[in-house]
Design a protein around this motif. Structure first.
Motif, PDB file in Angstrom:
ATOM      1  N   THR A   1     -15.714  72.079 -34.242  1.00 42.79           N
ATOM      2  CA  THR A   1     -14.992  73.490 -34.241  1.00 42.79           C
ATOM      3  C   THR A   1     -14.759  74.027 -32.694  1.00 42.79           C
ATOM      4  O   THR A   1     -15.645  74.536 -31.844  1.00 42.79           O
ATOM      5  N   LEU A   2     -13.854  74.769 -33.561  1.00 45.97           N
ATOM      6  CA  LEU A   2     -13.342  75.475 -32.345  1.00 45.97           C
ATOM      7  C   LEU A   2     -12.975  77.062 -32.766  1.00 45.97           C
ATOM      8  O   LEU A   2     -12.182  77.226 -34.135  1.00 45.97           O
TER       9      LEU A   2
ATOM     10  N   ILE B   1     -14.575  79.927 -27.434  1.00 50.19           N
ATOM     11  CA  ILE B   1     -15.621  78.725 -27.678  1.00 50.19           C
ATOM     12  C   ILE B   1     -15.137  77.896 -28.508  1.00 50.19           C
ATOM     13  O   ILE B   1     -14.645  77.200 -28.966  1.00 50.19           O
ATOM     14  N   VAL B   2     -15.056  76.457 -27.399  1.00 48.53           N
ATOM     15  CA  VAL B   2     -14.420  74.750 -28.090  1.00 48.53           C
ATOM     16  C   VAL B   2     -14.981  74.357 -28.370  1.00 48.53           C
ATOM     17  O   VAL B   2     -16.807  74.450 -27.999  1.00 48.53           O
ATOM     18  N   ALA B   3     -15.102  73.601 -28.568  1.00 49.11           N
ATOM     19  CA  ALA B   3     -15.545  72.062 -30.025  1.00 49.11           C
ATOM     20  C   ALA B   3     -17.221  71.652 -28.173  1.00 49.11           C
ATOM     21  O   ALA B   3     -18.122  71.793 -28.550  1.00 49.11           O
ATOM     22  N   THR B   4     -16.429  71.171 -26.988  1.00 48.98           N
ATOM     23  CA  THR B   4     -17.503  70.434 -26.158  1.00 48.98           C
ATOM     24  C   THR B   4     -18.540  71.834 -25.738  1.00 48.98           C
ATOM     25  O   THR B   4     -19.529  71.539 -25.162  1.00 48.98           O
TER      26      THR B   4
ATOM     27  N   PRO C   1     -16.309  64.666 -24.328  1.00 50.63           N
ATOM     28  CA  PRO C   1     -16.564  66.034 -24.611  1.00 50.63           C
ATOM     29  C   PRO C   1     -15.072  65.792 -23.676  1.00 50.63           C
ATOM     30  O   PRO C   1     -14.841  65.255 -23.374  1.00 50.63           O
ATOM     31  N   CYS C   2     -14.586  67.302 -23.559  1.00 51.97           N
ATOM     32  CA  CYS C   2     -12.974  67.781 -23.120  1.00 51.97           C
ATOM     33  C   CYS C   2     -13.391  68.547 -22.555  1.00 51.97           C
ATOM     34  O   CYS C   2     -13.923  70.191 -22.774  1.00 51.97           O
TER      35      CYS C   2
END
Length: 495
Positions: free
Chosen positions: A398-399, A417-420, A461-462
């Motif tokens: 979820t992004l 707020i980024v998924a990673t 992870p990104c």
């Protein structure tokens, strides 16, 4: 891997087969067993600052530069936010094209991760020498699989480029729709490639069945305590809690038993999510507000949650495409029920999602409005509301993109707020659990250290995406040792 000056510290640096820069630091006690472990993100980017003062329509072209691996979600999530800032609902054709772009990106990203990053660990045995566990090693051992993966990923990239003008850093999505449509001929080509992706999705699940599910040692690894963790799970869901990557803005959270914990619209995300900061990482630690930050621990009393492929399948009640629904049911039968807490199960879930995306892309390309003549709404400055949130299911979870603007539509504040980032606490916990199993009495080998890396690698992870804001001066910690490896001084600069 290298050994720190202190013999009770094991450092894995650089960690491999991920996007970005990080290291793993493992602290041992006097008996040589794992006392603690840290997954440290050591890079920094500043996109939340870059976009301030820029018109919101320019943000859609700036944020894809956060990352060359996953630019599409950073094009689409701010587009949804921009739609809300202008108070506009894009035409159906624009929505179909945007969703096709999103699904094509899921396919290409999942293929990259599974076949280049994850499958070598399962298919090539123990890591006995450096440079063997990668796509080159896989291509030598399973050439037909590697060729099929490269072709399917290429098809997914072509679909993204046909809609976005470029597969990497697309430019066509705009507030209120999309700047160009597609032709009937384009649609026919995309339909053909989408059907090919369905067939490749079937192949990927068969490969996993043959190499992993039928292998007792591999399944023992997946089922081991080193790769299990009870957490909450978060994902966007469609109507009736179905799998949805783009259309819905409804977020659902379940607990470790599968019970619904929360359900909210994306613009209410700050009521449910807060972020903790640790001095040893540039990556923040989101957690569930209603439970609170209890530290890096799992279980029902911890606010730690997980996103990404397995989290999505844990959260949804159903997949609307038949082949993917059947594949998901089979996965849970093997893993012992739903929700599954198997960290390495994220890899299996990605294969289910590739199949779903292929099936859904075929549906989209067959919709008569897919190449319709109206693909954007006209906008004016007097429509601006001043705030918008856009959420999307990126490959890694979820992004959220959240923007506030002035009356001219220029950004005054941004929060991403980024998924990673959402997975950061869980990644740290997973690394620690794996380290505790792989290092005993000070004894470890390269294969054991690779299995520790497998714990974080499962999340794909990104880190370029995940480290995006900094206020003030860079924090810095310098440790000085004497010739006998004793720390004699520590210099610290905080924010």
């Amino acid at each position: 891997m290298n050994q720190e000056l202190n013999p009770n510290i094991v450092t894995i640096e650089p960690v491999t087969r991920l996007e970005g820069l990080a290291k793993i630091t493992v602290l041992l006690n006097d008996e040589g067993n794992v006392k603690d472990a840290f997954y440290q993100v050591v890079e920094l980017r500043g996109f939340e600052r870059f976009v301030q003062g820029r018109p919101i329509e320019e943000v859609l072209r700036i944020t894809p530069r956060i990352c060359g691996v996953c630019p599409i979600p950073h094009h689409l999530a701010p587009a949804i936010a921009a739609d809300r800032i202008y108070g506009v609902d894009p035409p159906k054709t624009a929505k179909l094209l945007r969703e096709m772009m999103a699904l094509g990106h899921i396919v290409h990203s999942h293929i990259l991760h599974f076949y280049a990053f994850a499958l070598p660990d399962f298919a090539l045995g123990e890591k006995k020498e450096p440079g063997t566990h990668n796509i080159i090693g896989l291509a030598k051992t399973f050439p037909d699989v590697a060729k099929a993966a490269i072709k399917a990923r290429g098809d997914a990239q072509k679909i993204q480029a046909m809609i976005g003008a470029k597969a990497t850093h697309p430019v066509t999505v705009i507030p209120g729709g999309i700047s160009k449509g597609v032709t009937k001929e384009d649609t026919e080509k995309m339909l053909e490639m989408s059907n090919n992706i369905v067939e490749f999705g079937k192949l990927g699940l068969k490969v996993f069945e043959d190499l992993v599910v039928k292998n007792k040692d591999q399944m023992a690894l997946i089922n081991s305590d080193a790769y299990k963790m009870d957490t909450y799970y978060m994902s966007i869901v469609g109507p009736k809690n179905t799998l949805d990557f783009y259309n819905s803005q409804t977020v659902r959270v379940i607990d470790s038993k599968g019970k619904e914990f929360a359900k909210f619209e994306s613009d209410k995300y700050l009521d449910y999510i807060d972020e903790h900061v640790e001095p040893w990482s540039y990556l923040k630690f989101p957690y569930l507000k209603q439970i609170g930050w209890k530290g890096l621990v799992d279980g029902p009393n911890s606010g730690v949650f997980r996103v990404n492929a397995l989290a999505r399948l844990n959260v949804v009640d159903k997949i609307e495409t038949p082949l993917a629904q059947e594949a998901m049911e089979n996965m849970y039968d093997v893993l012992g029920g739903k929700p599954a807490h198997h960290t390495l199960g994220f890899n299996w879930a990605r294969l289910v999602e590739i199949l779903y995306c292929g099936e859904k892309m075929v549906e989209l390309a067959q919709d008569p409005d897919f190449y319709g003549p109206k693909f954007r709404e006209q906008l004016s400055k007097d429509m601006i509301t001043g705030e918008g949130v856009g959420a999307i299911e990126a490959p890694r979870g979820t992004l959220y993109h959240h923007y506030k603007t002035d009356k001219e539509g220029k950004v005054t504040k941004a929060n991403i707020i980024v998924a990673t980032t959402n997975n950061n606490a869980a990644i740290c916990l997973s690394v620690k659990k794996a380290a505790q199993e792989m290092i005993k009495k000070g004894q470890y080998n390269d294969d054991g250290l690779n299995k520790i890396e497998m714990a974080f690698r499962a999340y794909d992870p990104c880190l370029a995406c995940a480290t995006h804001a900094m206020v003030g001066q860079m924090p810095l910690k310098v440790e000085i040792y004497d010739s006998k490896k004793n720390k004699i001084r520590e210099l610290t600069r905080k924010l």
